[in-house]
Write an enzyme that holds these catalytic residues in place. Structure first.
Site, PDB file in Angstrom:
ATOM      1  N   VAL A 198       0.826  -1.202   0.000  1.00 25.63           N
ATOM      2  CA  VAL A 198       0.000   0.000   0.000  1.00 25.63           C
ATOM      3  C   VAL A 198       0.864   1.258   0.000  1.00 25.63           C
ATOM      4  CG1 VAL A 198      -1.722   1.334   1.286  1.00 25.63           C
ATOM      5  CG2 VAL A 198      -1.916  -1.154   1.138  1.00 25.63           C
TER       6      VAL A 198
ATOM      7  N   ASP B  50       9.976   3.285   6.817  1.00 31.17           N
ATOM      8  CA  ASP B  50       9.666   1.905   7.186  1.00 31.17           C
ATOM      9  C   ASP B  50      10.613   1.491   8.309  1.00 31.17           C
ATOM     10  OD1 ASP B  50       8.004  -0.495   5.504  1.00 31.17           O
ATOM     11  OD2 ASP B  50       9.432  -1.159   7.027  1.00 31.17           O
TER      12      ASP B  50
ATOM     13  N   THR C  75      -3.150  -4.191   9.217  1.00 28.50           N
ATOM     14  CA  THR C  75      -4.129  -4.431  10.289  1.00 28.50           C
ATOM     15  C   THR C  75      -4.653  -5.864  10.146  1.00 28.50           C
ATOM     16  OG1 THR C  75      -5.736  -3.291   8.874  1.00 28.50           O
ATOM     17  CG2 THR C  75      -4.866  -2.069  10.750  1.00 28.50           C
TER      18      THR C  75
ATOM     19  N   THR D 175      -6.946  -0.532   6.995  1.00 30.88           N
ATOM     20  CA  THR D 175      -8.335  -0.958   7.136  1.00 30.88           C
ATOM     21  C   THR D 175      -8.672  -1.166   8.606  1.00 30.88           C
ATOM     22  OG1 THR D 175      -8.264  -2.054   4.991  1.00 30.88           O
ATOM     23  CG2 THR D 175     -10.030  -2.702   6.493  1.00 30.88           C
TER      24      THR D 175
ATOM     25  N   CYS E 197      -6.657  -8.809   2.745  1.00 35.08           N
ATOM     26  CA  CYS E 197      -7.856  -7.967   2.670  1.00 35.08           C
ATOM     27  C   CYS E 197      -9.132  -8.777   2.804  1.00 35.08           C
ATOM     28  CB  CYS E 197      -7.849  -7.178   1.360  1.00 35.08           C
ATOM     29  SG  CYS E 197      -6.534  -5.945   1.259  1.00 35.08           S
TER      30      CYS E 197
ATOM     31  N   ARG F  42       0.933 -13.586   2.295  1.00 35.83           N
ATOM     32  CA  ARG F  42       0.229 -13.288   3.544  1.00 35.83           C
ATOM     33  C   ARG F  42      -1.127 -13.975   3.600  1.00 35.83           C
ATOM     34  NH1 ARG F  42       0.073  -6.924   3.568  1.00 35.83           N
ATOM     35  NH2 ARG F  42      -0.440  -7.383   1.390  1.00 35.83           N
TER      36      ARG F  42
END
Length: 417
Positions: A15, A33, A83, A118, A258, A323
């Site tokens: 992102v 980062d 998240t 999110t 997601c 992920r």
């Protein structure tokens, strides 16, 4: 509020990096980062996510840093940290909390902090705001301001890039909303939707992927039903898809950061209000259970412990992102049935896969497998020689319908959802 703001983007993953590079075409941008190796790789022109090319990185004036003291130079902070959910499927806000504390240490009067991660409605103002206040000694809505702009990155998608899609923005005040509209609008041709408030923007994001999850769950459920009837769900979907308003969802494993996660954030928010989110959790239950159902179907077609090749460990096609990959659940279930499994994925990082799932990727698949499982539809798998990979009477379990049109060699058994 700011004519030429300096912007920091916190988190340079799938992102944050594309967003930072897009904004850096118009503003001074600090890309931060905590992973120093990631920062060094980007400085050297390598993006392990594959979202940006060497040329795109070289052409960018984005400044990559791992030293948080530089954040004090920014007027606008954009937080893009992950998240996830924990083992209990409850929201894990530790990364957001950590990023908020770090940003709070470097806040100054008038600063705007925008969250893209999110979350469920209320997190930006009720969870992050107080942390920023605690760390900075400033007052939210008076000394500094909050904003929210939900990320819509689709890993591997070169069409719906961050600078080509509609950006939803919301600010703590009208002026902040207008500032964010100008900021994001500069990079995407003013393709901006200003939401009524921050909670509305947070809610809009969390339902986007929940909606997809529910639709995929429906298709996964009918795939199970039609299998019992001896009907191919893909044939059914092709026929149904000729209707103008039929939604084109396909069955399979639903992982990633997601769709496989966001519905739990919405479910958590509902449960906090003593509302049981039946449809949302039913969809999650169906999709979370698909890996085991598929593995059980494969096992039922084999004669005892077998040697199996699984093609793909990434959560979706043509990306290295592993992920929350449900392929890992499929592999674990096949092992429970006593099968020996080789896993081949030319896009995934072997060390990351070992660390995340304790799975050793093979550099090249062997030959003569009892079964070959097409788990991820990487383009690299389209033209693989099934005759070479599988035994003459082997099973081809084509979860993603990679070879459905091509067919399999005579003598082999073909199975798909």
């Amino acid at each position: 509020m700011f004519e030429n703001p300096t912007v920091s983007v916190i988190g340079l993953g799938y992102v944050g990096l594309p967003l930072a590079v897009a904004l850096a075409r118009h503003f001074d941008v600090i890309g931060f980062d905590t992973n120093r190796q990631r920062v060094e790789e980007l400085r050297a022109g390598h993006d392990r996510t594959g979202e940006l090319s060497v040329g795109e990185l070289a052409d960018s004036k984005l400044e990559y840093i791992a030293d948080e003291s530089f954040l004090s130079e920014a007027h606008i902070h954009i937080v893009t940290v992950p998240t996830p959910v924990g083992p209990d499927n409850k929201p894990d806000l530790r990364a957001v909390e950590s990023a908020s504390r770090m940003v709070g240490r470097h806040l100054k009067m008038g600063t705007v902090v925008v969250y893209e991660s999110t979350v469920y409605p209320g997190v930006t103002e009720d969870f992050c705001g107080p942390i920023l206040e605690e760390e900075s000694g400033l007052t939210s809505g008076q000394d500094f301001f909050l904003g929210y702009s939900p990320e819509r990155i689709n890993p591997g998608d070169k069409v719906h890039r961050v600078d080509l899609i509609t950006k939803v923005v919301a600010g703590q005040t009208h002026n902040v909303s207008q500032l964010l509209a100008r900021l994001y609008g500069t990079m995407n041709g003013n393709n901006i939707f200003v939401a009524r408030d921050i909670r509305t923007a947070e809610a809009s994001k969390v339902i986007e992927n929940a909606q997809r999850d529910i639709n995929i769950a429906f298709v996964n459920e009918i795939a199970t039903i039609f299998q019992k009837m001896g009907i191919s769900v893909h044939d059914v979907l092709e026929a149904a898809g000729t209707k103008w308003n039929f939604l084109p969802f396909t069955p399979g494993l639903v992982g990633g950061h997601c769709i496989g996660v966001d519905p739990y954030y919405l479910a958590h928010a509902a449960q906090q209000l003593n509302i049981e989110p039946k449809v949302i959790l039913a969809g999650r239950s169906i999709n979370d259970g698909m890996a085991h159902r598929i593995a059980d179907n494969i096992d039922a077609q084999l004669s005892g412990p077998s040697k199996i090749l699984v093609l793909g460990i990434a959560f979706k096609e043509n990306v290295p992102d592993i992920r929350n990959s449900k392929v890992a659940d499929l592999i674990a279930r096949l092992a429970v049935h006593g099968h020996t499994v080789d896993v081949f994925d030319p896009m995934a990082d072997a060390a990351e896969t070992k660390h995340e799932y304790d799975i050793d990727l093979v550099a090249e698949p062997a030959t003569g497998y009892d079964a070959v499982v097409g788990a991820v539809a990487h383009s690299a798998f389209d033209q693989l020689s099934l005759r070479k990979l599988a035994k003459p009477d082997g099973l081809i379990a084509d979860i993603k319908a990679i070879w459905r049109q091509r067919g399999v060699p005579d003598g082999m058994t073909y199975w798909t959802l």
